[in-house]
Structure formats: C-alpha cells, structure tokens
Design a protein around this motif. Structure first.
Motif, PDB file in Angstrom:
ATOM      1  N   VAL A  73      21.163 -21.205 -10.282  1.00 17.26           N
ATOM      2  CA  VAL A  73      21.888 -22.124 -11.165  1.00 17.26           C
ATOM      3  C   VAL A  73      21.980 -21.476 -12.542  1.00 17.26           C
ATOM      4  O   VAL A  73      20.977 -20.970 -13.050  1.00 17.26           O
ATOM      5  N   TRP A  74      23.162 -21.496 -13.105  1.00 17.96           N
ATOM      6  CA  TRP A  74      23.344 -20.964 -14.468  1.00 17.96           C
ATOM      7  C   TRP A  74      23.520 -22.111 -15.451  1.00 17.96           C
ATOM      8  O   TRP A  74      24.145 -23.130 -15.148  1.00 17.96           O
ATOM      9  N   ASP A  95      19.435 -18.859 -14.458  1.00 19.28           N
ATOM     10  CA  ASP A  95      19.819 -17.794 -15.377  1.00 19.28           C
ATOM     11  C   ASP A  95      20.674 -18.421 -16.482  1.00 19.28           C
ATOM     12  O   ASP A  95      21.200 -19.524 -16.312  1.00 19.28           O
ATOM     13  N   PHE A  96      20.756 -17.704 -17.601  1.00 17.43           N
ATOM     14  CA  PHE A  96      21.404 -18.276 -18.782  1.00 17.43           C
ATOM     15  C   PHE A  96      22.597 -17.435 -19.223  1.00 17.43           C
ATOM     16  O   PHE A  96      22.548 -16.206 -19.178  1.00 17.43           O
ATOM     17  N   VAL A  97      23.639 -18.112 -19.683  1.00 18.34           N
ATOM     18  CA  VAL A  97      24.814 -17.450 -20.265  1.00 18.34           C
ATOM     19  C   VAL A  97      24.719 -17.648 -21.778  1.00 18.34           C
ATOM     20  O   VAL A  97      24.343 -18.732 -22.240  1.00 18.34           O
ATOM     21  N   ASP A  98      25.063 -16.620 -22.545  1.00 18.99           N
ATOM     22  CA  ASP A  98      24.949 -16.716 -24.002  1.00 18.99           C
ATOM     23  C   ASP A  98      26.015 -17.655 -24.567  1.00 18.99           C
ATOM     24  O   ASP A  98      26.988 -18.000 -23.887  1.00 18.99           O
ATOM     25  N   LEU A 111      30.682 -15.509 -19.892  1.00 18.20           N
ATOM     26  CA  LEU A 111      30.661 -16.120 -18.561  1.00 18.20           C
ATOM     27  C   LEU A 111      31.504 -15.304 -17.591  1.00 18.20           C
ATOM     28  O   LEU A 111      31.077 -14.994 -16.474  1.00 18.20           O
ATOM     29  N   GLU A 112      32.695 -14.925 -18.062  1.00 14.52           N
ATOM     30  CA  GLU A 112      33.631 -14.173 -17.230  1.00 14.52           C
ATOM     31  C   GLU A 112      32.986 -12.856 -16.779  1.00 14.52           C
ATOM     32  O   GLU A 112      33.020 -12.506 -15.589  1.00 14.52           O
ATOM     33  N   LEU A 142      39.320 -23.979 -18.986  1.00 16.89           N
ATOM     34  CA  LEU A 142      39.098 -22.549 -18.732  1.00 16.89           C
ATOM     35  C   LEU A 142      37.899 -22.331 -17.823  1.00 16.89           C
ATOM     36  O   LEU A 142      37.934 -21.516 -16.898  1.00 16.89           O
ATOM     37  N   ILE A 143      36.837 -23.071 -18.089  1.00 19.06           N
ATOM     38  CA  ILE A 143      35.599 -22.909 -17.309  1.00 19.06           C
ATOM     39  C   ILE A 143      35.852 -23.317 -15.857  1.00 19.06           C
ATOM     40  O   ILE A 143      35.378 -22.665 -14.924  1.00 19.06           O
ATOM     41  N   ARG A 144      36.639 -24.379 -15.685  1.00 20.30           N
ATOM     42  CA  ARG A 144      36.958 -24.832 -14.336  1.00 20.30           C
ATOM     43  C   ARG A 144      37.742 -23.768 -13.567  1.00 20.30           C
ATOM     44  O   ARG A 144      37.431 -23.469 -12.413  1.00 20.30           O
TER      45      ARG A 144
END
Ligand SMILES: *Cc1c(COP(=O)(O)O)cnc(C)c1O
Length: 381
Positions: A73-74, A95-98, A111-112, A142-144
């Motif tokens: 899971v991010w 895990d983490f996204v900045d 993310l991309e 965009l995230i979707r």
C-alpha cells in the motif's frame, strides 16, 4: 492559550444528543442510518458507512480493497500515522510517495515515476491512499488516470477535507476514487466526538465495508451461504470488527453536519484574513489553489528565515497554541524499525523542518486572530 483547532458545539448539538439519551436506542437505532443518508446527500456519494473513527474506516477500506499479507500500500508521510498504519493492520507493506512543495499533497511526478519503476520491479501497490492535506484536495483526476492504468484501488483519506470541493464536486463524491474516508474527531470539519465514515459509489465496496464494520455478520439472505433458519437468523461470513458508530455519536454528527458549510465559511474568512495580513512576513503561505476550494482544516505556514523551535516557544509564551503537522510518518521509530531512513522523502522532510500550524477554527474571533497576527509580527520581524 488560543489553540490551533477547536470544535464548536451549540445548544442544538446538545439537545440532539440528549434526545437520543432520553428517547431512543443508544446504538443500532435510527440515527446512524439518518446520519449516513445525510452524508450521502451532502457529498453526493451513493453509500456511506458510519464507523467509530477514521482509523477504523481506513482499516476496513483497505480490507474491502482486498489488502492482505504481502500486499503493498502506498501513501504519503506528511500525514497522521493512521494513513499508513491501516495497511499494516492488514499485514501489508507500506511505502511512501513524496509531496509537492507547493501543495504539500502527493507529488504527481514522483508518483508517476515511482509507478513506472514499481512496474519494472513487478511490485506495484494494490492500493494508493492519498491525503488531502490541510483540507486542500489532491489532483484526483490526474491521480485516477494514473492509478487506473495500473489497476490500483484509490482511497482518499479525507480526514481534513469534508466541506471542501474539487472540480465543482464536494469532497467525498468519490467521482475519481473507489472510497473516501472521513473523520469526525473534534479538531476536524465536524465532530461526533469520535467517529468517521467510509463513502463509496460502488455497491460491492459498501457491502464489504459494512460487513467488516459489524463483525462480518449479515442478516441479508442474499449474502448467506445457506438458507436462513428463521427471522432470528444471521450468519458470520467474514472476520469483521466492532467498528460501529453509536447513535449517541451519530446524533452529534448529524446535528453538526447542518452547520458544516457555515463552519467552512468561517474557516475561509479567517484563512483569507491571514493571507492578507501576514503575506509580508518571512513565511511561505498555503498555495493559492487552496483559496478556491480548501476545507481549511489547518492553516500551515513555513518559516523561511527563523528557527522553528524558537518561534514555537516564543509564540506559546505569548499564549498562541501553534502546532506542527506532521512529523513524517517514515521517521517514526515504528517505521524506522521497518527500514525507512531519513533522506528518503526530501520534500516531506524539508517541509516538516519549517512547518508551523497557526490557530484556525470556526469560533475563532477577529480579536483572537488579531492577537495571533500581532504575536507573529513581534516574533518574526
Ligand atoms: C485525524 C486523522 C486521521 C484519523 O482520524 P480518527 O478519526 O481520529 O481515527 C486519519 N488521517 C488523517 C489525515 C487525520 O488527520
């Protein structure tokens, strides 16, 4: 001390709670379904399941998404620990996204890139949990688009954001996500003392979340694996929890919901006044985008020239209850023990170093805000 956040309770709130105490079921009565319907009406979501906290809601939203042992899971680290802990409850890795330095929300470019890399390594997340930090929506469209192309379930942690909007829709509409989780903790947009909700437009998720919130028990013959024994009959078809909200709490939440737009309006006015009066101080203010649509859960600034600890202490000495949001989740000892290290999320860590949350809550008076602004001027100039 002027606190950084505070609930607003009026006589109508008190009466609605007392009414439940005197007249109705304390739990599993009619108030929870009414509260759930009102949340649907407000946000536009098809289904709402009230739960006893957003933390519980995040947990069972992950379970409904199928998260289990060995899954990934991010989320982001610029959040309350519950945004990541929910995955750990399910036995998954996190895990983490900045974050983006301007919006302080998940950074789309990061993310991309991370998704591309994860696909190469054959280690894509099952779920992405985004956080609408301080009440400002992430760029959900965009995230979707991004997550959908990888088959990732998208959950919004909207603990900060009820009452805000995105592309003309209320936060919680789930137009660009699978599920949205709300919190009704006293510092949030509205309160039920403790409480939360999971919103979704998809019947399968609603059924699953509802089961996990109520012991995995169903009274719906359509969900049972064998015919019913009679009117008393129920079946436990999953391992669920007791995450129900009580009618006492729901009565408070329902009464508060009537005032949500008024609360957000007051938050917006206060935020706008901060913007106009502290723009010349050596501070980075919330992004311009937020003035259009944020629910203004927090008014956070970044100190560009001053030592944060010293400013924090001086303001507290003057009775200004500034706070700090957030200590990056990956720097918490629990996550350090899982192998995360300082330097992993430069933008999140840099933001934390200079972040300060100023007092902002619906009942804050102009006089109180003037006191905060005067103290900021004294300390920073
Ligand atoms: C408050 C908060 C939570 C947890 O909410 P509870 O209702 O207290 O469990 C989760 N995520 C974020 C971003 C929060 O701010």
């Amino acid at each position: 001390m002027i606190p950084y956040g505070k609930h607003s309770i009026d006589d109508a709130d008190v009466e609605s709670v007392v009414d439940v105490l005197r007249n109705q079921f304390l739990t599993q009565g009619s108030v929870v379904p009414r509260f759930e319907q009102a949340l649907c009406d407000y946000t536009g979501a098809n289904y709402a399941i009230a739960v006893n906290s957003a933390t519980s809601g995040l947990h069972i939203a992950c379970l409904a998404a199928g998260v289990g042992q060995g899954d990934l899971v991010w989320t982001v680290a610029n959040s309350f620990v519950a945004s990541a802990n929910c995955a750990r409850f399910c036995g998954a890795d996190v895990d983490f996204v900045d974050i983006n330095p301007l919006t302080r929300n998940i950074d789309i470019a990061c993310l991309e890139q991370k998704l591309r890399q994860a696909q190469q390594n054959n280690r894509l997340p099952k779920v992405l949990i985004v956080v609408h930090f301080a009440g400002l929506s992430c760029d959900m469209q965009l995230i979707r688009q991004l997550t959908q192309s990888y088959g990732i379930v998208l959950i919004e942690d909207a603990a900060h954001a009820l009452g805000g909007d995105y592309l003309g829709q209320k936060i919680g509409s789930c137009q660009f996500s699978d599920m949205t989780v709300l919190s009704f903790h006293p510092v949030k947009s509205i309160t039920s003392a403790e409480g939360g909700a999971v919103l979704t437009n998809k019947a399968e998720y609603a059924t699953s979340v509802s089961l996990f919130a109520k012991h995995g028990i169903t009274r719906d013959p359509a969900l049972m694996v064998s015919p019913s024994d009679g009117p008393w009959y129920y079946q436990q078809i999953e391992l669920g929890y007791n995450y129900r909200l009580s009618d006492v709490h729901a009565a408070l939440g329902l009464s508060q919901l009537q005032k949500l737009d008024q609360f957000i309006g007051q938050r917006r006015l206060l935020a706008e006044r901060y913007r106009q009066t502290i723009a010349t101080l050596p501070l980075l203010l919330p992004s311009e985008e937020s003035y259009m649509s944020s629910a203004w859960h927090l008014y956070m600034v970044e100190l560009t020239q001053h030592d944060r600890l010293s400013v924090y202490q001086q303001l507290h000495n003057k009775g200004i209850g500034v706070n700090v949001h957030y200590i990056p989740i990956h720097l918490q000892p629990y996550y350090q023990n899982l192998g995360f290290r300082k330097g992993y999320l430069p933008n999140t860590e840099h933001y934390y170093q200079q972040a300060l949350t100023l007092p902002l809550f619906p009942s804050m008076t102009e006089e109180e805000q003037t006191t905060v602004i005067a103290a900021l001027n004294e300390v920073l100039l």
